[in-house]
Design a protein around this motif. Sequence first.
Motif, PDB file in Angstrom:
ATOM      1  N   PRO A 152      -6.355   6.085  15.714  1.00  0.00           N
ATOM      2  CA  PRO A 152      -5.706   4.771  15.666  1.00  0.00           C
ATOM      3  C   PRO A 152      -5.108   4.513  14.282  1.00  0.00           C
ATOM      4  O   PRO A 152      -5.437   5.207  13.308  1.00  0.00           O
ATOM      5  CB  PRO A 152      -6.850   3.802  15.971  1.00  0.00           C
ATOM      6  N   PHE A 153      -4.257   3.489  14.187  1.00  0.00           N
ATOM      7  CA  PHE A 153      -3.542   3.231  12.936  1.00  0.00           C
ATOM      8  C   PHE A 153      -3.316   1.736  12.770  1.00  0.00           C
ATOM      9  O   PHE A 153      -2.781   1.084  13.664  1.00  0.00           O
ATOM     10  CB  PHE A 153      -2.186   3.957  12.965  1.00  0.00           C
ATOM     11  N   ASN A 154      -3.769   1.193  11.653  1.00  0.00           N
ATOM     12  CA  ASN A 154      -3.400  -0.166  11.267  1.00  0.00           C
ATOM     13  C   ASN A 154      -3.650  -0.336   9.776  1.00  0.00           C
ATOM     14  O   ASN A 154      -4.110   0.591   9.095  1.00  0.00           O
ATOM     15  CB  ASN A 154      -4.144  -1.231  12.095  1.00  0.00           C
ATOM     16  N   THR A 155      -3.349  -1.502   9.256  1.00  0.00           N
ATOM     17  CA  THR A 155      -3.437  -1.731   7.815  1.00  0.00           C
ATOM     18  C   THR A 155      -4.839  -1.494   7.278  1.00  0.00           C
ATOM     19  O   THR A 155      -5.027  -0.839   6.243  1.00  0.00           O
ATOM     20  CB  THR A 155      -2.989  -3.166   7.478  1.00  0.00           C
ATOM     21  N   ALA A 156      -5.852  -2.010   7.976  1.00  0.00           N
ATOM     22  CA  ALA A 156      -7.226  -1.875   7.492  1.00  0.00           C
ATOM     23  C   ALA A 156      -7.680  -0.412   7.502  1.00  0.00           C
ATOM     24  O   ALA A 156      -8.387   0.030   6.587  1.00  0.00           O
ATOM     25  CB  ALA A 156      -8.170  -2.718   8.346  1.00  0.00           C
ATOM     26  N   ILE A 157      -7.279   0.356   8.509  1.00  0.00           N
ATOM     27  CA  ILE A 157      -7.648   1.771   8.565  1.00  0.00           C
ATOM     28  C   ILE A 157      -7.019   2.526   7.390  1.00  0.00           C
ATOM     29  O   ILE A 157      -7.665   3.355   6.743  1.00  0.00           O
ATOM     30  CB  ILE A 157      -7.225   2.389   9.907  1.00  0.00           C
ATOM     31  N   VAL A 158      -5.765   2.224   7.106  1.00  0.00           N
ATOM     32  CA  VAL A 158      -5.080   2.863   5.977  1.00  0.00           C
ATOM     33  C   VAL A 158      -5.768   2.497   4.661  1.00  0.00           C
ATOM     34  O   VAL A 158      -6.022   3.365   3.810  1.00  0.00           O
ATOM     35  CB  VAL A 158      -3.596   2.456   5.937  1.00  0.00           C
ATOM     36  N   LYS A 159      -6.092   1.220   4.463  1.00  0.00           N
ATOM     37  CA  LYS A 159      -6.758   0.783   3.235  1.00  0.00           C
ATOM     38  C   LYS A 159      -8.111   1.475   3.090  1.00  0.00           C
ATOM     39  O   LYS A 159      -8.482   1.912   1.994  1.00  0.00           O
ATOM     40  CB  LYS A 159      -6.940  -0.730   3.244  1.00  0.00           C
ATOM     41  N   GLY A 160      -8.848   1.583   4.194  1.00  0.00           N
ATOM     42  CA  GLY A 160     -10.142   2.250   4.141  1.00  0.00           C
ATOM     43  C   GLY A 160     -10.013   3.723   3.816  1.00  0.00           C
ATOM     44  O   GLY A 160     -10.778   4.269   3.012  1.00  0.00           O
ATOM     45  N   PHE A 161      -9.028   4.371   4.433  1.00  0.00           N
ATOM     46  CA  PHE A 161      -8.808   5.794   4.170  1.00  0.00           C
ATOM     47  C   PHE A 161      -8.462   6.023   2.696  1.00  0.00           C
ATOM     48  O   PHE A 161      -9.009   6.928   2.048  1.00  0.00           O
ATOM     49  CB  PHE A 161      -7.689   6.326   5.059  1.00  0.00           C
ATOM     50  N   ASN A 162      -7.568   5.219   2.172  1.00  0.00           N
ATOM     51  CA  ASN A 162      -7.191   5.370   0.768  1.00  0.00           C
ATOM     52  C   ASN A 162      -8.369   5.137  -0.166  1.00  0.00           C
ATOM     53  O   ASN A 162      -8.535   5.827  -1.171  1.00  0.00           O
ATOM     54  CB  ASN A 162      -6.044   4.423   0.426  1.00  0.00           C
ATOM     55  N   ALA A 163      -9.206   4.151   0.177  1.00  0.00           N
ATOM     56  CA  ALA A 163     -10.356   3.842  -0.669  1.00  0.00           C
ATOM     57  C   ALA A 163     -11.395   4.952  -0.642  1.00  0.00           C
ATOM     58  O   ALA A 163     -11.980   5.303  -1.669  1.00  0.00           O
ATOM     59  CB  ALA A 163     -10.989   2.520  -0.226  1.00  0.00           C
ATOM     60  N   VAL A 164     -11.623   5.526   0.526  1.00  0.00           N
ATOM     61  CA  VAL A 164     -12.658   6.560   0.661  1.00  0.00           C
ATOM     62  C   VAL A 164     -12.197   7.902   0.110  1.00  0.00           C
ATOM     63  O   VAL A 164     -12.967   8.630  -0.535  1.00  0.00           O
ATOM     64  CB  VAL A 164     -13.078   6.707   2.140  1.00  0.00           C
ATOM     65  N   THR A 165     -10.938   8.260   0.339  1.00  0.00           N
ATOM     66  CA  THR A 165     -10.462   9.602  -0.011  1.00  0.00           C
ATOM     67  C   THR A 165      -9.616   9.644  -1.271  1.00  0.00           C
ATOM     68  O   THR A 165      -9.347  10.736  -1.786  1.00  0.00           O
ATOM     69  CB  THR A 165      -9.632  10.189   1.144  1.00  0.00           C
ATOM     70  N   GLY A 166      -9.168   8.487  -1.754  1.00  0.00           N
ATOM     71  CA  GLY A 166      -8.261   8.489  -2.887  1.00  0.00           C
ATOM     72  C   GLY A 166      -6.827   8.757  -2.490  1.00  0.00           C
ATOM     73  O   GLY A 166      -5.965   9.029  -3.338  1.00  0.00           O
ATOM     74  N   GLY A 167      -6.532   8.707  -1.194  1.00  0.00           N
ATOM     75  CA  GLY A 167      -5.184   8.947  -0.702  1.00  0.00           C
ATOM     76  C   GLY A 167      -4.241   7.812  -1.058  1.00  0.00           C
ATOM     77  O   GLY A 167      -4.659   6.754  -1.555  1.00  0.00           O
ATOM     78  N   LYS A 168      -2.973   8.028  -0.807  1.00  0.00           N
ATOM     79  CA  LYS A 168      -1.952   7.010  -1.086  1.00  0.00           C
ATOM     80  C   LYS A 168      -1.062   6.815   0.140  1.00  0.00           C
ATOM     81  O   LYS A 168       0.164   6.772   0.045  1.00  0.00           O
ATOM     82  CB  LYS A 168      -1.120   7.416  -2.302  1.00  0.00           C
ATOM     83  N   VAL A 169      -1.701   6.733   1.274  1.00  0.00           N
ATOM     84  CA  VAL A 169      -0.974   6.576   2.525  1.00  0.00           C
ATOM     85  C   VAL A 169      -0.291   5.215   2.558  1.00  0.00           C
ATOM     86  O   VAL A 169      -0.882   4.193   2.190  1.00  0.00           O
ATOM     87  CB  VAL A 169      -1.928   6.722   3.736  1.00  0.00           C
ATOM     88  N   LYS A 170       0.957   5.210   2.996  1.00  0.00           N
ATOM     89  CA  LYS A 170       1.724   3.976   3.123  1.00  0.00           C
ATOM     90  C   LYS A 170       1.929   3.635   4.595  1.00  0.00           C
ATOM     91  O   LYS A 170       1.962   4.518   5.449  1.00  0.00           O
ATOM     92  CB  LYS A 170       3.083   4.121   2.430  1.00  0.00           C
TER      93      LYS A 170
END
Length: 420
Positions: A152-170
Motif C-alpha cells: 500500500p502507499f500513502n503519506t504516512a507510510i512514506v514518512k514511516g519508511f523514510n524515518a525507519v530506513t533513512g530513505g528520501k522517498v517522495k
Amino acid sequence: MHNTVALLIDHWKANPHSTYNTWFRWEERLKNFRSIRRGICQVVRDIEAGTFGNTYRGSSLQTVVEAVAEQRQIFKGADHAFLWKPKLRIPDIYESAENQHAFARLLNACDCCDTAEAVIEAIRKIDALAIKGLGPAVANLLYFIHPTLVCPFNTAIVKGFNAVTGGKVKLGRWDHYLSMREGLIRLNEQHRQKLSNDLGAVAGLMFDVGSGRYEAPPRMDDPVVVARWEADLQRVREESAAAQKQWALAQESDATHTQIQGWLRDLGKSLGFDVWIASNDRSREYGNSFLADGCLEQFPVDAARGLESVRLIDVVWLARDSAQVAAAFEVEHSTSIYSGIVRMLDLALGTKVGAGSTLFLVAPDNRRDEVAQQLRRPAFSRVSELDIRYLPYSQLKDHRDAISRFGSGIKPLMEISQLI
C-alpha cells in the motif's frame, strides 16, 4: 539497527491498538480482497465497453475505491487521489479516453499476471505515459490484487519508511514508489518470522511510525541513543480518547456481527437446514462454544464451484437432502455493504445454485437507505435479477423465536424481510 527494529515490531504487535491488531488481523479484512478485486475487474470492463463515463461520481471506480477507503484507518482518504479536480484537470483518466484505456490496461495486466516482474513492467508502462495526477496511489488498488507483491502507499507510510530506513522517498512518483517497495521487501525479508509475506503488515508498521504513534528506531550504533529510544518505546503514548472509542466500537461491532450470525445459525438448524458459517468466522466464540459448532465442516464442493468468496458468506442454509443452497445471509453491521453484495453475486451468478436460493442482506434498521443506495449502483446492474432482500435486525430479533417454533422453510423470512 536490526535488533531495534525487531524490538519495535514486538511492541507494535503487542499493542492492541496498533494497525497490526486493528486492521491487519481484522477478520473482515480478508473478506474484502475478493470483492475489491471483482470491483477492479468491473472498472476494466466498463472502460473497455465505453460505459465508464467521464466522472468519478457514480462510476464503478468510486464503488471499489470507497470499499478500499473503508478498510479502517490505514486506507482512510484513499479516494482523494481519484476524485476529479476540475481546476487542475486531474487525474486525467476521465476526460482522456486514451489515458482511461491505459489505466484499464494497468489494472487488467496486474490482475492477469502472477509475478513481480510482470507487475513492475505494467507499472513502468503507465509511468512512461506520465498521465497527469495518476500516481502511486493506484498501488492501493493493486495491493488487493497482489498483497504479496504490491505494498500500500500513502503519506504516512512514506514518512514511516523514510524515518525507519533513512530513505528520501517522495510522494506522487512511481520510481520513488518502486524504490520504497524494494526497501520494504528487504525489511520484510529480514523480519519475516515477525511479520508476514503479505506486505500489508510491514506497510502497517510504517504507517504507525509515520503517523507518530511510534518513534522510529535510531539508525546508528550510539548506545545512549538506542537506550533512549528503547525507553521511549516502553512508554508508547496512550491512544487518544477518540482512538480508544473507535477500538471499543469496533469490538462492539464484531460482537454484534457474531450474535446475528449465531441467531441465523440456530434458526436455520431449527428449520431443518444444514448450516455453513463463513470459513474465517468458524472459531469465533459464541455462547459457551464456537460459532461453527454443529455446522457443516466443509462447504459442499458442487455448491461452491471452487469460489472461495462463497465460503466467506456469513451464513448459508443448505437443504439436507440435496446440499443445495436454500438461503444465504450477509450480515452488514457497520462495514461496507459493497463486499457482501459482491459475495452474493459470486454465489448467484458464478454458480448454478443461485436460481433456487433466497439472498438476504441482514443489517441494522437504520441502514435500509444505505442498502438501497448500494443496490442501485451502476456496478450492480445485475442485482435486480437476483431479488436480494433486506432483513432488518429488529425483525429478526422479534420473530426468530416464533419462526423457530412454528415456521417451515424460507417463507417466514420472506414475510419479515423487504425486497428493495
